[in-house]
Design an enzyme around this catalytic site. Structure first.
Site, PDB file in Angstrom:
ATOM      1  N   ASP A  16       0.833  -1.204   0.000  1.00 16.25           N
ATOM      2  CA  ASP A  16       0.000   0.000   0.000  1.00 16.25           C
ATOM      3  C   ASP A  16       0.871   1.259   0.000  1.00 16.25           C
ATOM      4  O   ASP A  16       1.970   1.249   0.556  1.00 16.25           O
ATOM      5  CB  ASP A  16      -0.902  -0.031   1.248  1.00 16.25           C
ATOM      6  CG  ASP A  16      -2.068   0.929   1.127  1.00 16.25           C
ATOM      7  OD1 ASP A  16      -2.274   1.513   0.040  1.00 16.25           O
ATOM      8  OD2 ASP A  16      -2.775   1.101   2.126  1.00 16.25           O
ATOM      9  N   ASN A  64     -10.608  -3.360  -6.386  1.00 17.16           N
ATOM     10  CA  ASN A  64      -9.831  -2.424  -7.222  1.00 17.16           C
ATOM     11  C   ASN A  64     -10.514  -2.101  -8.559  1.00 17.16           C
ATOM     12  O   ASN A  64     -10.154  -1.122  -9.214  1.00 17.16           O
ATOM     13  CB  ASN A  64      -8.412  -2.948  -7.488  1.00 17.16           C
ATOM     14  CG  ASN A  64      -7.483  -2.812  -6.293  1.00 17.16           C
ATOM     15  OD1 ASN A  64      -6.545  -3.581  -6.121  1.00 17.16           O
ATOM     16  ND2 ASN A  64      -7.728  -1.820  -5.452  1.00 17.16           N
ATOM     17  N   TRP A  65     -11.554  -2.890  -8.947  1.00 15.21           N
ATOM     18  CA  TRP A  65     -12.293  -2.562 -10.171  1.00 15.21           C
ATOM     19  C   TRP A  65     -12.990  -1.224 -10.047  1.00 15.21           C
ATOM     20  O   TRP A  65     -13.401  -0.634 -11.044  1.00 15.21           O
ATOM     21  CB  TRP A  65     -13.330  -3.653 -10.482  1.00 15.21           C
ATOM     22  CG  TRP A  65     -12.731  -4.979 -10.825  1.00 15.21           C
ATOM     23  CD1 TRP A  65     -12.772  -6.112 -10.049  1.00 15.21           C
ATOM     24  CD2 TRP A  65     -12.015  -5.340 -12.017  1.00 15.21           C
ATOM     25  NE1 TRP A  65     -12.110  -7.131 -10.685  1.00 15.21           N
ATOM     26  CE2 TRP A  65     -11.645  -6.699 -11.900  1.00 15.21           C
ATOM     27  CE3 TRP A  65     -11.651  -4.642 -13.173  1.00 15.21           C
ATOM     28  CZ2 TRP A  65     -10.932  -7.369 -12.887  1.00 15.21           C
ATOM     29  CZ3 TRP A  65     -10.942  -5.316 -14.158  1.00 15.21           C
ATOM     30  CH2 TRP A  65     -10.588  -6.665 -14.014  1.00 15.21           C
TER      31      TRP A  65
HETATM   32  C1  FPP Z   1      -1.778   0.299  -3.356  1.00 13.03           C
HETATM   33  O1  FPP Z   1      -1.392   1.618  -3.545  1.00 13.03           O
HETATM   34  C2  FPP Z   1      -1.337  -0.541  -4.438  1.00 13.03           C
HETATM   35  C3  FPP Z   1      -2.138  -1.161  -5.352  1.00 13.03           C
HETATM   36  C4  FPP Z   1      -3.616  -1.042  -5.373  1.00 13.03           C
HETATM   37  C5  FPP Z   1      -1.602  -1.985  -6.421  1.00 13.03           C
HETATM   38  C6  FPP Z   1      -0.371  -2.781  -6.095  1.00 13.03           C
HETATM   39  C7  FPP Z   1       0.258  -3.082  -7.364  1.00 13.03           C
HETATM   40  C8  FPP Z   1       1.583  -3.017  -7.647  1.00 13.03           C
HETATM   41  C9  FPP Z   1       2.625  -2.733  -6.657  1.00 13.03           C
HETATM   42  C10 FPP Z   1       2.050  -3.212  -9.037  1.00 13.03           C
HETATM   43  C11 FPP Z   1       1.591  -4.457  -9.767  1.00 13.03           C
HETATM   44  C12 FPP Z   1       2.097  -5.746  -9.208  1.00 13.03           C
HETATM   45  C13 FPP Z   1       2.816  -6.688  -9.888  1.00 13.03           C
HETATM   46  C14 FPP Z   1       2.903  -8.044  -9.319  1.00 13.03           C
HETATM   47  C15 FPP Z   1       3.526  -6.442 -11.136  1.00 13.03           C
HETATM   48  P1  FPP Z   1      -2.487   2.755  -3.614  1.00 13.03           P
HETATM   49  O2  FPP Z   1      -2.646   3.157  -5.032  1.00 13.03           O
HETATM   50  O3  FPP Z   1      -3.741   2.316  -2.943  1.00 13.03           O
HETATM   51  O4  FPP Z   1      -1.763   3.863  -2.797  1.00 13.03           O
HETATM   52  P2  FPP Z   1      -2.439   5.029  -1.926  1.00 13.03           P
HETATM   53  O5  FPP Z   1      -3.230   4.349  -0.839  1.00 13.03           O
HETATM   54  O6  FPP Z   1      -1.250   5.776  -1.402  1.00 13.03           O
HETATM   55  O7  FPP Z   1      -3.278   5.850  -2.859  1.00 13.03           O
END
Ligand code: FPP
Length: 228
Positions: A16, A64-65
Site C-alpha cells: 500500500d 480495485n475494479w
Molecule cells: C496500493 O497503492 C497498491 C495497489 C492497489 C496496487 C499494487 C500493485 C503493484 C505494486 C504493481 C503491480 C504488481 C505486480 C505483481 C507487477 P495505492 O494506489 O492504494 O496507494 P495510496 O493508498 O497511497 O493511494
C-alpha cells in the site's frame, strides 16, 4: 537471528502507498505503481535470499475494479510488462508462480501471459510467488465453502482444503505498508494465527532490508495459537 528462532515460511504483503508516494513527489499515480513494481522485483529476490517457501502479494483486489479505468489499465500494463521483463529471471531462479483469485476476469492478453508464466514455472521447486489478482477473501471463502459443501462436509478443514492457498504453507507473517492498519479483505482465513506487522514505509520505498527486519521481528515474537 539465532538458529533455533522461529523462521517464517510464508509471508504475505499488502503493498500500500503507491499513490501517496507519487503525490509526495508531485508525480502521476502511475509512476507510484511503476516504482511499486520495482519494489516487487527486489522483494522477490529478497524472499528467495531469505529462503522463504512462499511469498503472497496483493496486486489487485476484487474492490480495485472501482478505480478509474485509466488506473486499471495502467496496472494491467504494468503487470504485463513485469511478466515480460522478469519471467526469465524468476524461472531461472526456481521461483514458482501461482495466482490466487480469479485472474480469468482480466483481458485475454493478460490471461494468456499469466498462463504462459504459470506453465513456464510450474515445475520449479524454489520460493512460490503467489500473486493475488482479482482476489478477495470473502469471495475465496465463499467459493471454498461451496466446494466443501458439494463434497458433503462443511468443516474448517474441508473449507481450508479448498482455499486458493491450499497448497501453500500456513501463513506466518502478514505485512502492510503505508501506515494503514487493516486487512482489506486479504487472507482473512489464513491470517487467523499469523503475526501482523504494520509499517509506515510506503510500498515503493520497501526494500529487501525492510523484509529482513520484519523477519527478525517475527523471529522474536512468541506464537501461542490460543494455548499458553
Ligand atoms: C496500493 O497503492 C497498491 C495497489 C492497489 C496496487 C499494487 C500493485 C503493484 C505494486 C504493481 C503491480 C504488481 C505486480 C505483481 C507487477 P495505492 O494506489 O492504494 O496507494 P495510496 O493508498 O497511497 O493511494
Amino acid at each position: 537471528m539465532t538458529d533455533d528462532a522461529p523462521r517464517a515460511r510464508h509471508v504475505a504483503i499488502i503493498m500500500d502507498g503507491n499513490g501517496r508516494w507519487a503525490k509526495k513527489r508531485h508525480l502521476p499515480r502511475a509512476m507510484g505503481h511503476q516504482r511499486g513494481v520495482e519494489a516487487v522485483r527486489k522483494l522477490v529476490r529478497g524472499a528467495r535470499e531469505f529462503g522463504l517457501e512462499a511469498l503472497t502479494i496483493y496486486a489487485f483486489s476484487t474492490e480495485n475494479w472501482r478505480r478509474p479505468d485509466e488506473e486499471i489499465s495502467d496496472l494491467m500494463a504494468l503487470m504485463k510488462r513485469f511478466i515480460l521483463s522478469d519471467l526469465d529471471e524468476m524461472a531461472d531462479n526456481g521461483i514458482r508462480l501461482k495466482i490466487i483469485g480469479d485472474y480469468r476476469a482480466f483481458a485475454s492478453d493478460v490471461v494468456e501471459l499469466i498462463e504462459g508464466a504459470l506453465a513456464r514455472t510450474a515445475d520449479n521447486t524454489g520460493t512460490i510467488l503467489a500473486v493475488a489478482l482479482n482476489y478477495g477473501s470473502h469471495d475465496e471463502i465463499a467459493r471454498a465453502a461451496a466446494k466443501a459443501a458439494a463434497k458433503g462436509a462443511v468443516t474448517p478443514e474441508a473449507i481450508e482444503a479448498e482455499l486458493d492457498t491450499a497448497d501453500l504453507p500456513p501463513l506466518d507473517l502478514l505485512i502492510r505498508t503505508s501506515g494503514e492498519e487493516r486487512l482489506s479483505n486479504f487472507l482473512l482465513w489464513q491470517a487467523a494465527y499469523a503475526e501482523l506487522i504494520f509499517t509506515e514505509v510506503l510500498w515503493p520505498d520497501f526494500t529487501a532490508e525492510h523484509l529482513g527486519a520484519a523477519l527478525e521481528t517475527f523471529a522474536q515474537r512468541e506464537r501461542r495459537y490460543g494455548g499458553r
